[in-house]
Design a protein around this motif. Structure first.
Motif, PDB file in Angstrom:
ATOM      1  N   ASP A   1      -3.627  -8.656  -9.498  1.00 50.43           N
ATOM      2  CA  ASP A   1      -2.172  -8.572  -9.374  1.00 50.43           C
ATOM      3  C   ASP A   1      -1.740  -7.135  -9.089  1.00 50.43           C
ATOM      4  OD1 ASP A   1      -2.024 -11.248 -10.014  1.00 50.43           O
ATOM      5  OD2 ASP A   1      -1.567 -10.905 -12.128  1.00 50.43           O
ATOM      6  N   VAL A   2      -0.648  -6.999  -8.349  1.00 53.27           N
ATOM      7  CA  VAL A   2      -0.028  -5.693  -8.104  1.00 53.27           C
ATOM      8  C   VAL A   2       1.447  -5.816  -8.465  1.00 53.27           C
ATOM      9  CG1 VAL A   2       0.492  -3.886  -6.425  1.00 53.27           C
ATOM     10  CG2 VAL A   2      -1.653  -5.183  -6.243  1.00 53.27           C
ATOM     11  N   TYR A   3       1.984  -4.816  -9.172  1.00 57.46           N
ATOM     12  CA  TYR A   3       3.363  -4.877  -9.647  1.00 57.46           C
ATOM     13  C   TYR A   3       4.173  -3.678  -9.168  1.00 57.46           C
ATOM     14  CZ  TYR A   3       1.395  -8.284 -12.893  1.00 57.46           C
ATOM     15  OH  TYR A   3       0.751  -9.355 -13.426  1.00 57.46           O
ATOM     16  N   PHE A   4       5.471  -3.909  -9.019  1.00 54.68           N
ATOM     17  CA  PHE A   4       6.410  -2.824  -8.748  1.00 54.68           C
ATOM     18  C   PHE A   4       6.850  -2.246 -10.078  1.00 54.68           C
ATOM     19  CE2 PHE A   4      10.573  -0.925  -8.087  1.00 54.68           C
ATOM     20  CZ  PHE A   4      10.392  -0.224  -6.900  1.00 54.68           C
ATOM     21  N   ASP A   5       6.796  -0.934 -10.174  1.00 50.94           N
ATOM     22  CA  ASP A   5       7.173  -0.226 -11.400  1.00 50.94           C
ATOM     23  C   ASP A   5       8.684   0.050 -11.352  1.00 50.94           C
ATOM     24  OD1 ASP A   5       7.583   1.489 -13.503  1.00 50.94           O
ATOM     25  OD2 ASP A   5       5.949   2.867 -12.994  1.00 50.94           O
ATOM     26  N   VAL A   6       9.454  -0.759 -12.043  1.00 50.53           N
ATOM     27  CA  VAL A   6      10.913  -0.653 -11.931  1.00 50.53           C
ATOM     28  C   VAL A   6      11.437   0.680 -12.470  1.00 50.53           C
ATOM     29  CG1 VAL A   6      11.293  -3.145 -11.955  1.00 50.53           C
ATOM     30  CG2 VAL A   6      11.241  -1.895 -14.119  1.00 50.53           C
ATOM     31  N   HIS A   7      10.765   1.260 -13.458  1.00 53.43           N
ATOM     32  CA  HIS A   7      11.235   2.532 -14.004  1.00 53.43           C
ATOM     33  C   HIS A   7      10.929   3.704 -13.075  1.00 53.43           C
ATOM     34  CE1 HIS A   7      11.736   0.493 -17.965  1.00 53.43           C
ATOM     35  NE2 HIS A   7      12.718   1.377 -18.065  1.00 53.43           N
ATOM     36  N   SER A   8      10.063   3.489 -12.084  1.00 51.93           N
ATOM     37  CA  SER A   8       9.749   4.572 -11.158  1.00 51.93           C
ATOM     38  C   SER A   8      10.838   4.774 -10.121  1.00 51.93           C
ATOM     39  CB  SER A   8       8.425   4.274 -10.447  1.00 51.93           C
ATOM     40  OG  SER A   8       8.597   3.266  -9.447  1.00 51.93           O
ATOM     41  N   TRP A   9      11.726   3.800  -9.999  1.00 59.36           N
ATOM     42  CA  TRP A   9      12.769   3.889  -8.982  1.00 59.36           C
ATOM     43  C   TRP A   9      14.118   4.092  -9.678  1.00 59.36           C
ATOM     44  CZ3 TRP A   9      12.877   5.501  -4.407  1.00 59.36           C
ATOM     45  CH2 TRP A   9      13.925   5.234  -3.536  1.00 59.36           C
ATOM     46  N   PRO A  10      14.691   5.278  -9.606  1.00 57.43           N
ATOM     47  CA  PRO A  10      15.876   5.615 -10.399  1.00 57.43           C
ATOM     48  C   PRO A  10      17.074   4.708 -10.155  1.00 57.43           C
ATOM     49  CG  PRO A  10      14.900   7.594  -9.429  1.00 57.43           C
ATOM     50  CD  PRO A  10      14.210   6.418  -8.798  1.00 57.43           C
ATOM     51  N   THR A  11      17.216   4.168  -8.942  1.00 59.26           N
ATOM     52  CA  THR A  11      18.408   3.367  -8.643  1.00 59.26           C
ATOM     53  C   THR A  11      18.162   1.874  -8.780  1.00 59.26           C
ATOM     54  OG1 THR A  11      17.884   3.378  -6.267  1.00 59.26           O
ATOM     55  CG2 THR A  11      19.316   5.140  -7.097  1.00 59.26           C
ATOM     56  N   TYR A  12      17.063   1.484  -9.455  1.00 60.44           N
ATOM     57  CA  TYR A  12      16.835   0.058  -9.639  1.00 60.44           C
ATOM     58  C   TYR A  12      18.005  -0.543 -10.423  1.00 60.44           C
ATOM     59  CZ  TYR A  12      14.726  -4.423 -10.636  1.00 60.44           C
ATOM     60  OH  TYR A  12      14.488  -5.795 -10.703  1.00 60.44           O
ATOM     61  N   GLY A  13      18.554  -1.634  -9.900  1.00 58.98           N
ATOM     62  CA  GLY A  13      19.735  -2.261 -10.493  1.00 58.98           C
ATOM     63  C   GLY A  13      21.010  -1.925  -9.764  1.00 58.98           C
ATOM     64  N   ALA A  14      20.911  -1.140  -8.666  1.00 58.09           N
ATOM     65  CA  ALA A  14      22.113  -0.685  -7.955  1.00 58.09           C
ATOM     66  C   ALA A  14      22.874  -1.831  -7.310  1.00 58.09           C
ATOM     67  CB  ALA A  14      21.727   0.351  -6.896  1.00 58.09           C
ATOM     68  N   LEU A  15      22.172  -2.851  -6.831  1.00 59.04           N
ATOM     69  CA  LEU A  15      22.851  -3.949  -6.127  1.00 59.04           C
ATOM     70  C   LEU A  15      23.714  -4.763  -7.075  1.00 59.04           C
ATOM     71  CD1 LEU A  15      23.238  -5.543  -3.479  1.00 59.04           C
ATOM     72  CD2 LEU A  15      21.285  -6.948  -4.170  1.00 59.04           C
TER      73      LEU A  15
ATOM     74  N   ALA B   1       0.835  -1.208   0.000  1.00 59.31           N
ATOM     75  CA  ALA B   1       0.000   0.000   0.000  1.00 59.31           C
ATOM     76  C   ALA B   1       0.868   1.254   0.000  1.00 59.31           C
ATOM     77  CB  ALA B   1      -0.929  -0.017   1.215  1.00 59.31           C
ATOM     78  N   ARG B   2       1.960   1.257   0.756  1.00 63.55           N
ATOM     79  CA  ARG B   2       2.858   2.413   0.773  1.00 63.55           C
ATOM     80  C   ARG B   2       3.481   2.634  -0.598  1.00 63.55           C
ATOM     81  NH1 ARG B   2       4.999   0.216   5.463  1.00 63.55           N
ATOM     82  NH2 ARG B   2       7.086   0.009   4.555  1.00 63.55           N
ATOM     83  N   LEU B   3       3.841   1.540  -1.257  1.00 62.85           N
ATOM     84  CA  LEU B   3       4.455   1.655  -2.583  1.00 62.85           C
ATOM     85  C   LEU B   3       3.468   2.200  -3.612  1.00 62.85           C
ATOM     86  CD1 LEU B   3       6.513  -1.679  -2.591  1.00 62.85           C
ATOM     87  CD2 LEU B   3       7.442   0.649  -2.567  1.00 62.85           C
ATOM     88  N   ILE B   4       2.220   1.765  -3.531  1.00 62.79           N
ATOM     89  CA  ILE B   4       1.206   2.293  -4.446  1.00 62.79           C
ATOM     90  C   ILE B   4       0.995   3.784  -4.201  1.00 62.79           C
ATOM     91  CG2 ILE B   4      -1.248   2.205  -5.036  1.00 62.79           C
ATOM     92  CD1 ILE B   4      -1.167  -0.802  -4.524  1.00 62.79           C
ATOM     93  N   GLU B   5       0.901   4.158  -2.931  1.00 61.38           N
ATOM     94  CA  GLU B   5       0.680   5.555  -2.574  1.00 61.38           C
ATOM     95  C   GLU B   5       1.842   6.440  -3.035  1.00 61.38           C
ATOM     96  OE1 GLU B   5      -0.327   8.275   1.396  1.00 61.38           O
ATOM     97  OE2 GLU B   5       0.040   6.123   1.563  1.00 61.38           O
ATOM     98  N   ALA B   6       3.062   5.880  -2.985  1.00 68.34           N
ATOM     99  CA  ALA B   6       4.234   6.661  -3.389  1.00 68.34           C
ATOM    100  C   ALA B   6       4.445   6.661  -4.900  1.00 68.34           C
ATOM    101  CB  ALA B   6       5.476   6.112  -2.691  1.00 68.34           C
ATOM    102  N   GLY B   7       3.614   5.936  -5.626  1.00 65.45           N
ATOM    103  CA  GLY B   7       3.724   5.918  -7.077  1.00 65.45           C
ATOM    104  C   GLY B   7       4.724   4.925  -7.619  1.00 65.45           C
ATOM    105  N   HIS B   8       5.133   3.952  -6.797  1.00 68.10           N
ATOM    106  CA  HIS B   8       6.118   2.966  -7.233  1.00 68.10           C
ATOM    107  C   HIS B   8       5.501   1.599  -7.511  1.00 68.10           C
ATOM    108  CE1 HIS B   8       9.295   5.801  -6.510  1.00 68.10           C
ATOM    109  NE2 HIS B   8       8.960   5.940  -5.239  1.00 68.10           N
ATOM    110  N   ALA B   9       4.204   1.462  -7.340  1.00 69.22           N
ATOM    111  CA  ALA B   9       3.525   0.194  -7.610  1.00 69.22           C
ATOM    112  C   ALA B   9       2.131   0.494  -8.137  1.00 69.22           C
ATOM    113  CB  ALA B   9       3.455  -0.664  -6.339  1.00 69.22           C
TER     114      ALA B   9
ATOM    115  N   SER C   1      13.540   0.323  -0.287  1.00 70.58           N
ATOM    116  CA  SER C   1      14.019   1.703  -0.383  1.00 70.58           C
ATOM    117  C   SER C   1      12.912   2.624  -0.886  1.00 70.58           C
ATOM    118  CB  SER C   1      15.228   1.774  -1.317  1.00 70.58           C
ATOM    119  OG  SER C   1      16.287   0.959  -0.852  1.00 70.58           O
ATOM    120  N   ALA C   2      12.174   2.172  -1.907  1.00 59.21           N
ATOM    121  CA  ALA C   2      11.080   2.978  -2.448  1.00 59.21           C
ATOM    122  C   ALA C   2       9.961   3.150  -1.428  1.00 59.21           C
ATOM    123  CB  ALA C   2      10.533   2.326  -3.715  1.00 59.21           C
TER     124      ALA C   2
END
Length: 471
Positions: free
Chosen positions: A143-157, A126-134, A247-248
């Motif tokens: 289904d609910v999905y995480f929007d990988v393009h919404s998080w600029p540092t996706y792929g950092a690990l 719910a927090r991720l949806i509210e923040a615009g990341h899901a 993080s998101a």
């Protein structure tokens, strides 16, 4: 020397500084209990057991969380009409627990099941949806999905460009905005059991794999914690997705990412498709649990272990050298003023090795050097040096969890049997000594040969006869 750990995220050795003085919070990805544990599962759990023991030795209070993923696609696939998914999951969980216990792996502070933390997962979603990341799927599947393009540092690990990644294969792509988006919540499907579904704001369903660990780590360790551990094969997508969604969602999450190497079989990657998986029960049936622990723990945790015929024999031989010295030194010092010595600190070289990214191979080299020095001291009847070596070897094996004299490896029945055997052997040695004094060498030789045929070696020294069991 301060403890240094290799942080996978920065790809550097970093001085370890906990968030809170004298405390460590550690989250380790535990098993997905869809099938029996294999040698790789045991190796991974053992790595973090050794790390935990070392942190504890260094005076830190460790809160360790190791989860159980008891709801997952694979669990549902492996269930049957004769065994519901939750029954399969519990049966497999018990097998994992048995394997951990056999190797002397300390139980975690908390061992949460995914199914007991559904509310926490939904709150994070719910927090991720509210923040615009899901987002909820457009096909009304639930289904609910995480929007990988919404998080600029996706792929950092794993240092990957999101646009170069393959599609996420954890859910049907029809409801996704981008095929690389991953599932946070999976809507219930008609062919799935009703018992594998929970109510949610997005419709009945179950959590995606990645959201489980993020929610459980936060619940038991807080928004930020010190160490996140797991197998190297979990770096992507599992840990990458954990880091992104936590993080998101506003959490600091893990300060250090630690990953252990995998296990190969005769130079090949272990996999079901190759049919070369070695299960925990098989491994533990071929050697004692202590030998298996030594074998799985002797390599550096970040290296790949290659299992082959003879691997366990080599570990057994190394342990026999340690056991032989401990028994020999204890017998020789019994009745002397060196018998009851104060606890001896581990050698500085051992500590330096362990502080340097948990350098167990180098630490074991120090341990075996101490064994050789201790045996030499006994040979020269230097009891003070022998006592020092005995204390050091005991301390080092305690830290690594491989002390053969520890109650962890000697049940009460085994201890009683060993004590009884010792009394019988001592009585025969006394008879042999009496025969030697009376120059009855025929009887003395007969007793020596009887003991030798049973694997007992007699060592005549100026201070008397001592015995040991051959390896």
């Amino acid at each position: 020397m301060a403890l240094r750990l290799y942080d996978t995220k920065t790809q550097t050795l970093r001085d370890f500084t906990p968030l809170r003085p004298d405390e460590v919070g550690m989250y380790v990805c535990g098993p997905t209990v869809q099938s029996s544990p294999h040698i790789g599962h045991l190796r991974s759990a053992l790595v973090y057991d050794i790390l935990r023991r070392w942190l504890t030795y260094r005076g830190l209070r460790v809160t360790m969380v190791r989860n159980v993923t008891d709801i997952d696609d694979k669990v549902l696939v492996n269930a049957s009409e004769d065994e519901h998914w939750w029954a399969l999951a519990y049966r497999m969980e018990l097998e994992f627990s048995d394997g951990y216990r056999a190797l002397g792996i300390l139980p975690p502070t908390y061992e949460p099941r995914a199914t007991a933390n559904i509310q926490q997962m939904q709150e994070l979603i719910a927090r991720l949806i509210e923040a615009g990341h899901a987002y909820a799927a457009s096909d009304e599947s639930g289904d609910v999905y995480f929007d990988v393009h919404s998080w600029p540092t996706y792929g950092a690990l794993t240092r990957q460009d999101v646009d170069m990644l393959e599609d996420a294969g954890d859910a049907d792509p029809r409801g996704k905005r981008d095929p690389r988006d991953f599932a946070l919540w999976k809507g219930h499907k008609p062919y799935e059991p009703e018992s594998a579904s929970w109510t949610s704001p997005w419709g009945p369903g179950r959590p995606g794999w990645h959201i489980e660990c993020s929610a459980m780590a936060r619940r038991y360790l807080g928004e930020s914690f010190d160490i996140h551990g797991g197998g190297l094969d979990l770096r992507f997508p599992h840990h990458e997705n954990e880091l992104a969604q936590s993080s998101a969602g506003g959490d600091g999450f893990a300060c250090y990412w630690v990953h252990n190497g995998l296990v190969s079989i005769d130079g090949q990657k272990m996999s079901k498709s190759l049919g070369n998986s070695i299960y925990a029960s098989e491994l533990l049936s071929t050697a004692s649990p202590l030998v298996v622990r030594y074998y799985l723990g002797q390599a550096h945790y970040r290296s790949t272990i290659d299992y082959h015929d003879g691997s366990l024999r080599e570990a057994e031989a190394a342990l026999e050298r340690i056991t032989g010295f401990l028994e020999r030194a204890t017998r020789r010092l019994t009745g002397t003023r060196f018998a009851a010595t104060e606890a001896i600190a581990i050698p500085s070289e051992f500590a330096e090795a362990m502080d340097d990214d948990l350098g167990v191979p180098q630490a074991l080299a120090v341990l075996h050097d101490s064994v050789r020095a201790g045996n030499a001291a006994i040979d020269s009847d230097d009891l003070s040096a022998a006592a020092s070596a005995l204390g050091a070897v005991t301390a080092m094996t305690d830290v690594l969890g491989i002390n053969p004299s520890s109650t962890a490896w000697n049940g009460s029945e085994d201890a009683a049997n060993t004590a009884t055997l010792g009394r019988v052997i001592e009585a025969l040695i006394d008879q042999r000594q009496t025969a030697r004094r009376e120059r009855d060498f025929t009887t003395a030789d007969r007793i020596r040969d009887l003991l030798a045929s049973s694997g007992i070696t007699i060592e005549d020294t100026p201070s008397g006869a001592h015995w040991s069991i051959d390896g």
